[in-house]
Design an enzyme around this catalytic site. Structure first.
Site, PDB file in Angstrom:
ATOM      1  N   HIS A   1     -14.701   9.203  34.176  1.00 12.03           N
ATOM      2  CA  HIS A   1     -14.301   9.721  32.869  1.00 12.03           C
ATOM      3  C   HIS A   1     -12.931   9.177  32.520  1.00 12.03           C
ATOM      4  CE1 HIS A   1     -11.096  12.686  33.863  1.00 12.03           C
ATOM      5  NE2 HIS A   1     -11.731  12.816  35.019  1.00 12.03           N
ATOM      6  N   CYS A   2     -12.662   9.093  31.201  1.00 12.45           N
ATOM      7  CA  CYS A   2     -11.346   8.707  30.718  1.00 12.45           C
ATOM      8  C   CYS A   2     -10.731   9.920  30.029  1.00 12.45           C
ATOM      9  CB  CYS A   2     -11.437   7.495  29.795  1.00 12.45           C
ATOM     10  SG  CYS A   2     -12.459   7.771  28.334  1.00 12.45           S
ATOM     11  N   MET A   3      -9.931   9.698  29.006  1.00  8.88           N
ATOM     12  CA  MET A   3      -9.265  10.816  28.344  1.00  8.88           C
ATOM     13  C   MET A   3     -10.240  11.721  27.609  1.00  8.88           C
ATOM     14  SD  MET A   3      -5.980  10.844  28.828  1.00  8.88           S
ATOM     15  CE  MET A   3      -5.385  11.779  27.426  1.00  8.88           C
TER      16      MET A   3
ATOM     17  N   ARG B   1     -14.018  10.820  27.376  1.00  9.70           N
ATOM     18  CA  ARG B   1     -15.429  10.477  27.531  1.00  9.70           C
ATOM     19  C   ARG B   1     -15.915  10.551  28.971  1.00  9.70           C
ATOM     20  NH1 ARG B   1     -15.828   5.157  23.543  1.00  9.70           N
ATOM     21  NH2 ARG B   1     -14.696   6.084  21.816  1.00  9.70           N
TER      22      ARG B   1
END
Length: 515
Positions: free
Chosen positions: A28-30, A32
């Site tokens: 995961h990113c910020m 998504r």
């Protein structure tokens, strides 16, 4: 209660992406949840987009489910746990796709948007698979994991600066300064770790070579007739050093006998890469980093309004082309050199243009209930800098509102750029946040009151310009006739649940205004 909610979200997502057997990777990113999938055809986009927690869908090198900041960090561990549990009980094959009833379509509105979505999907997927853009994604993968630390340290630095200016708690502010700057002092090491990992090497060896750059003892070394400085070359030098280390390591793995590999390979990797770093990369990367900072200062000092207009207007098209990722190391270099990046507040105006454009669409389509529900649900996230629901659920499928939203971003960027040109630099101590979420991270050469006022006024200009451009030029007469039909059945841009329609697969990751 919150944990149960996050687990329920993960449990709802898992069968709609084909089950645990269809998931090959989870990250995961910020904002998504990023999934590697074995069989893309098993994913049920319409049902997934209709989940209340899902803000949008993006298909790139991974399948990305937009959940929003904070939420994604809590849902991902629950999703990983469910995948592990399902694999333990039924490790054999991916789940069969559930049969989904097709969404209702209502005349020209739904058909036209579906056709546009299909065209966007095909075009963007082909356009963003070039070797250059894939390389940029790899560079972004190195820096994106650093964003949470940049945000946390940036907020602490801003809070500490305020306390110092007010004379509060003088015994505590030195400790806060150490906490805020410790990560930035060693950011080259983290870049080296991530670079080696991304390019297929041993992460700790990449970190070891990059650590040379920040080691104080390097000041005793001369290169090209000049004494080196600790930190010279910064993140660009660390990136180059770690990439070199990966190639040296791979060469050693190929030629060094297995009996000697554990001793020879790490030694040669650190020695060869370290010597090249000390006697070459640090100097070259230092010159490049200095040139980047000087150019950014010159650009905004001499043509800030014009530069801001161009950057604010073109940022979202750059995102659509996947080229925005090239800005991430530039932001990081500026933060490392100056303590803040002057580019991010300008680029953040692109999100303000989207918010203004969405508000105009809401006003211009009073009888299209589906579009208005999408906008109402997505506007709060838009104000906080999460733009995917508005971009992919409203402006991009409609076409012209996306262009007029970019016009709003251009005027907002030009406004902030103008103040940079007048000597009031407004920057951000971290990358990632945008919109209102950027206020705690503002920094520059003026007091906090001036920076907040300039940035807030820039947002207001972006909102207003995006609204006016879209209201007057965002729709043709035919579009208004077709889209302004009495539509409250859940058709059009969204499903019956009111969740945003999925973004066009193939659209690349959006960097929080950086990204």
């Amino acid at each position: 209660m919150t944990e149960n909610k996050n687990r329920a979200t993960a449990a709802a997502i898992l069968p709609l992406v084909g089950g645990a057997g269809n998931v090959t990777s989870i990250a995961h990113c910020m904002t998504r949840l990023r999934l590697g999938l074995r069989d893309r055809s098993l994913v049920q986009d319409e049902r997934l987009a209709a989940l209340p927690a899902v803000l949008g869908l993006v298909e790139d090198t991974t399948y990305q489910i937009v959940l929003g900041p904070g939420t994604v960090a809590r849902v991902t561990p629950e999703f990983e746990a469910l995948v592990a549990e399902e694999r333990a009980t039924a490790p054999a094959a991916p789940s069969a796709p559930l049969t989904a009833a097709p969404l209702a379509a209502d005349g020209l509105t739904a058909d036209g948007l579906a056709a546009q979505g299909a065209a966007i999907r095909a075009e963007r997927k082909a356009r963003n698979a070039t070797p250059f853009k894939l390389f940029l994604r790899r560079i972004a993968n190195i820096f994106v994991p650093l964003i949470p630390a940049l945000i946390g340290c940036g907020i602490i630095a801003g809070f500490n600066g305020l306390m110092v200016n007010l004379g509060w708690l003088p015994a505590v502010t030195p400790a806060l300064a150490a906490i805020a700057t410790g990560f930035m002092a060693l950011i080259a090491v983290f870049v080296g770790l991530n670079t080696a990992k991304e390019f297929g090497g041993t992460p700790i060896l990449g970190g070891a070579v990059a650590a040379i750059i920040v080691f104080p003892g390097v000041a005793k070394t001369d290169a090209f007739g000049q004494s080196l400085s600790p930190g010279q070359g910064g993140v660009l030098g660390a990136l180059g050093a770690a990439v070199l280390a990966v190639y040296v390591e791979k060469w050693c793995r190929r030629w060094v006998p297995e009996a000697l590999d554990v001793l020879v390979t790490p030694t040669l990797t650190v020695l060869v890469s370290g010597l090249v770093t000390v006697f070459g990369l640090m100097f070259v990367a230092g010159e490049i980093s200095t040139a980047i900072g000087d150019f950014a200062d010159w650009l905004l000092a001499t043509g800030g309004a014009a530069a801001g207009f161009v950057l604010g207007g073109l940022f979202l098209p750059l995102v659509m082309l996947g080229l925005h990722q090239a800005l991430i190391p530039i932001h990081t270099t500026l933060i490392e050199q100056q303590g803040f990046t002057v580019l991010l507040p300008i680029l953040a105006m692109a999100g303000a243009g989207q918010v203004g454009a969405a508000a105009a669409v809401y006003v211009r389509l009073p009888r299209n209930g589906s579009v208005r529900r999408t906008i109402k649900s997505a506007l709060p996230a838009g104000f906080l800098g999460v733009g995917e629901p508005l971009i992919y659920g409203v402006s991009l499928p409609l076409g012209r509102p996306f262009v007029t939203a970019c016009v709003g971003g251009a005027f907002g960027g030009g406004f902030v750029g103008l103040f940079n040109q007048l000597g009031d630099s407004v920057g951000s101590t971290a990358i990632g946040p945008s919109g209102w979420a950027l206020f705690p991270l503002l920094a520059g050469n003026q007091g906090m009151g001036v920076m907040v006022a300039v940035y807030a006024a820039g947002l207001a200009v972006g909102y207003a310009a995006g609204f006016l451009a879209t209201y007057f030029f965002g729709f043709s007469k035919q579009m208004l006739t077709d889209l302004n039909a009495d539509d409250d059945t859940g058709t059009g841009l969204i499903a019956a649940s009111g969740a945003p329609a999925p973004p066009a697969p193939g659209a690349p990751e959006k960097a929080p205004a950086s990204l």
